[in-house]
Design an enzyme around this catalytic site. Structure first.
Site, mmCIF file in Angstrom:
data_model
loop_
_atom_site.group_PDB
_atom_site.id
_atom_site.type_symbol
_atom_site.label_atom_id
_atom_site.label_comp_id
_atom_site.label_asym_id
_atom_site.label_seq_id
_atom_site.Cartn_x
_atom_site.Cartn_y
_atom_site.Cartn_z
ATOM 1 N N GLU A 112 0.824 -1.214 0.000
ATOM 2 C CA GLU A 112 0.000 0.000 0.000
ATOM 3 C C GLU A 112 0.857 1.261 0.000
ATOM 4 O OE1 GLU A 112 -2.431 -1.800 3.351
ATOM 5 O OE2 GLU A 112 -3.929 -0.617 2.281
ATOM 6 N N GLU A 134 -4.148 -9.430 3.794
ATOM 7 C CA GLU A 134 -4.904 -9.059 5.003
ATOM 8 C C GLU A 134 -6.154 -9.910 5.214
ATOM 9 O OE1 GLU A 134 -3.601 -6.937 2.867
ATOM 10 O OE2 GLU A 134 -2.782 -5.173 3.878
#
Ligand code: NAD
Length: 713
Positions: A112, A134
């Site tokens: 990210e 995740e």
């Protein structure tokens, strides 16, 4: 934590180096340091561009799970995330080109941060992985991943990465558009720097696609017919697959749907709300505890007895070249250890090796393994019928027929030829280890190593410590499990050990419901809705109804008058003895297995077990509660009786052993989730309604009364 250098062209190289860890991770302290330096560089007129790099072998491993698991205040967590977003938006809109030099893996939060850079160049590093795992721990990419990725790739390409947590290699990442280019390892910083210089020379301003005036979401946003159809289908498929048990993928879809309907800054805020919700959810906390921290401890053998030198393995013996023996031999050969694979005849032993060849050939055909590599593995497996070949083995595992006399005989023959310091393990699934060790001249070196089928694939090994088993034997057996890359749990000797005992309660409860007159389809659906991978009746068919029947008969023979017949025993006996339906192996059980077409519940079932309870009378929630809590009650009993040594072993064993749903944490994790006072009250109610198998053991009552818990709350 991080350092930077600046060259004559005004390019700063900002190098991340988290102290005291082998990987860079993102948490409050690393992000604060990162933010301070980044803001300084952005404000410094002498700095023209920034290369973001890592001093570790990987770029950034992701967010710090310990921080997430310990977060206790929603609003401050949400506000911290806004800080991260401001930092990354500052990077994007700061007017200076920022390029990420990805020397190794960039996962989760690491990927990210890279997405918030204007350019991403990856080293050609076969080990490197890129992606957003995740979701596999009940979370979502909360540092902008749900907003930047679909804006970059389009929703169609982004959703599988976000929803499945799939990690890809550098080439695939470049093909997808996740990174811009792949360069020879060691040149990635140079390439990043060059991109910045080229951009500066061109006079263009760095700009993220989503900040351009003309920006359109590739393939269309949620408001377009294509986008709408994609999200509607994804939502339906997700619900079909997960029965709504997992909030993370659901929240990811919401982030994409709601976030992409608006501008990126609002989208990031929406993402933070959903992310915060997940971080504080019991599902994520259970998954992080069991799948991440629990597994990590188990794999590094945290409970291994100390002061025993690590055992290195070079040669082991495998008695019995059947289904289990062949699978264990494969797992051992893959770890680079030689295996003497012994059976009653050379032909029988060779059949075990043939099994290995067939399995690996499939890998070769799919291009996952080279033909030479396969031959090298096969060369490690030595089929034989001669016990003399076992000389020099450091460990011998028996997986012969489940019969005490045969097991005693092979133990004696083996101990006559193996070194005095070698250990002997049994893969029995039901026979107590202490009893089997009676045949051994070295009971201190005798242990249980219970593998699961197919042994070459299943990750769990249940290690069973007999009364006479020494700590040194346990430690060395754990070393073997680690050497072959599997995860151990350690249990003390008892009938059914831990895994068989708990898993049997699930299948037994299914049969009990059948005898009570609940519609078979409803029983099966309740199992799936509980999160189990298959319904209890289907599972009984898989392990074979005949086996369940045999175990009941054996237990009856062993414990005599103390034996109490159960509804499940009656159902299994009727299926096997009266109806001749033994399970999947024989092609007929609770299900029919047509040669062509899918298996389906046997229509005759309802004639022999008439449906007495109408669907309207049985709330499926009640069935789910029973199917789940019957396992928890038995697991708590295993802890109370000392069969289990630690609650986390109960949870890991269940998840890896029979696919227990990770969102509940495990059978003990689920009691923890309910809260022990609530769990005890529910178990007492169920015990009063349905029988003592639900009765909470004294340990649980005491813990509830004292306000203690199995895990930190
Ligand atoms: P299997 O019938 O497939 O294989 C047993 C093998 O042992 C056969 O090849 C047989 O020829 C050989 N054998 C029998 N007597 C022998 C002797 N005296 N010397 C050498 N070899 C001999 O059985 P399996 O499913 O592989 O199970 C083996 C053991 O593993 C059993 O104790 C079983 O309870 C246990 N186990 C089975 C599973 C499972 O899912 N099948 C799971 C865990 C543990």
């Amino acid at each position: 934590m991080l350092s930077f250098t600046q060259d004559a062209d005004g390019i700063a190289i900002l190098e991340l180096d988290y102290p005291g860890k082998s990987q860079n991770i993102l948490n409050a302290s690393s992000m604060t340091a990162f933010a301070e330096t980044m803001q300084k560089l952005l404000a410094d007129p002498a700095v023209k561009g920034i290369v973001l790099a890592s001093a570790k072998k990987d770029f950034i491993a992701g967010g710090d799970l310990a921080t997430f698991a310990a977060a206790h205040d929603r609003e401050s967590f949400f506000s911290d995330m806004q800080g991260w977003h401001r930092l990354m938006r500052g990077m994007e809109l700061g007017g200076k080109p920022i390029a990420a030099a990805l020397n190794g893996s960039a996962l989760g939060g690491g990927m990210e941060v890279a997405l918030a850079c204007h350019y991403r160049v990856a080293a050609d590093n076969a080990r490197a992985r890129f992606g957003f795992p995740e979701v596999t721990l009940g979370l979502l990419p909360g540092a902008g991943g749900t907003q930047r990725l679909p804006r970059l790739l389009g929703m169609q390409a982004a959703l599988p990465l976000l929803l499945e947590g799939k990690k890809v290699g550098a080439d695939e990442a470049a093909r997808l558009g996740l990174i811009h280019t792949v360069v020879p390892a060691g040149t990635e910083r140079q390439a990043a720097r060059q991109w910045i210089l080229d951009l500066l020379h061109s006079g263009q301003k760095p700009e993220q696609p989503w900040d351009a005036k003309s920006f359109r979401i590739p393939g269309g946003g949620p408001g377009t017919p294509a986008g709408n159809q994609l999200l509607t289908t994804a939502n339906a498929l997700l619900r079909e697959k997960t029965y709504n048990n997992y909030p993370a993928p659901r929240h990811i879809l919401s982030c994409v749907y709601e976030g992409l309907a608006t501008d990126i800054d609002t989208g990031l805020k929406i993402e933070s709300r959903y992310f915060t919700d997940l971080v504080f959810s019991s599902e994520a906390r259970n998954m992080i505890r069991s799948l991440f921290f629990g597994m990590q401890e188990a794999n590094r053998l945290a409970s291994r007895p100390a002061n025993v030198p690590t055992q290195r393995y070079t040669k082991i013996g495998m008695l019995g070249a059947g289904m289990m023996g062949a699978g264990i031999a494969m797992a051992t050969a893959v770890a680079g250890i030689d295996v003497i694979l012994l059976d009653t005849t050379p032909e029988a032993a060779a059949r075990g090796k043939d099994y290995a060849r067939r399995q690996w050939s499939k890998q070769v055909e799919k291009g996952r393994m080279g033909a030479t590599a396969m031959e090298a593995l096969l060369a490690r497996i030595h089929p034989t019928a001669d016990y003399a070949d076992l000389a020099g083995c450091e460990l011998v595992i028996e997986a012969v027929f489940e019969n005490r006399e045969i097991k005693a005989e092979v133990t004696k023959k083996t101990e006559a030829v193996i070194p005095a310091e070698a250990i002997f393990a049994s893969n029995t699934s039901t026979l107590p280890i202490t009893g089997l060790a009676a045949a051994s001249i070295r009971p201190a070196s005798f242990i249980g190593l219970h593998f699961f089928s197919p042994a070459e694939k299943m990750p769990l090994v249940e290690i069973i410590v007999g009364q006479a088993t020494s700590n040194a034997t346990l430690a060395r057996a754990m070393d073997f499990v680690r050497a072959i890359g599997k995860t151990p749990i350690v249990v003390n000797d008892s009938r059914g050990f831990y895994t068989t005992r708990i898993f049997s309660t699930y299948v037994a409860e299914g049969m009990t419901l059948l005898e009570e007159g609940v519609a078979p389809a409803l029983i099966e659906k309740a199992g799936l809705m509980a999160g189990m991978p298959v319904g209890p009746l289907a599972l009984t068919d898989e392990v074979s109804i005949e086996l369940m029947h045999k175990i009941a008969l054996q237990t009856k023979a062993d414990i005599g008058t103390a034996y109490v017949e159960t509804a499940a025993d009656r159902v299994a006996a009727k299926m096997v003895e009266t109806l001749g339906r033994l399970g999947r192996k024989s092609g007929a059980g609770f299900y029919d297995y047509p040669a062509t077409g899918k298996k389906h519940l046997w229509p005759g079932l309802v004639q022999h077990f008439p449906v007495k309870v109408g669907a309207g009378e049985t709330a499926v929630g009640d069935l789910i509660e029973r199917l789940v809590l019957v396992q928890s009650a038995e697991a708590a009993r295993c802890l109370a009786e000392g069969v289990l040594r630690a609650p986390i072993d109960a949870d890991i064993g269940a998840i890896l052993g029979w696919g227990y749903p990770a969102f509940r944490g495990g059978p003990i994790g689920w009691l923890h989730t309910l809260g022990l006072p609530q769990a005890v009250a529910t178990l007492e109610r169920l015990a009063a309604q349905h029988g003592t198998r639900f009765a909470p053991p004294q340990l649980l009552r005491d813990m509830a009364a004292q306000g203690t818990s199995f895990y930190p709350t």
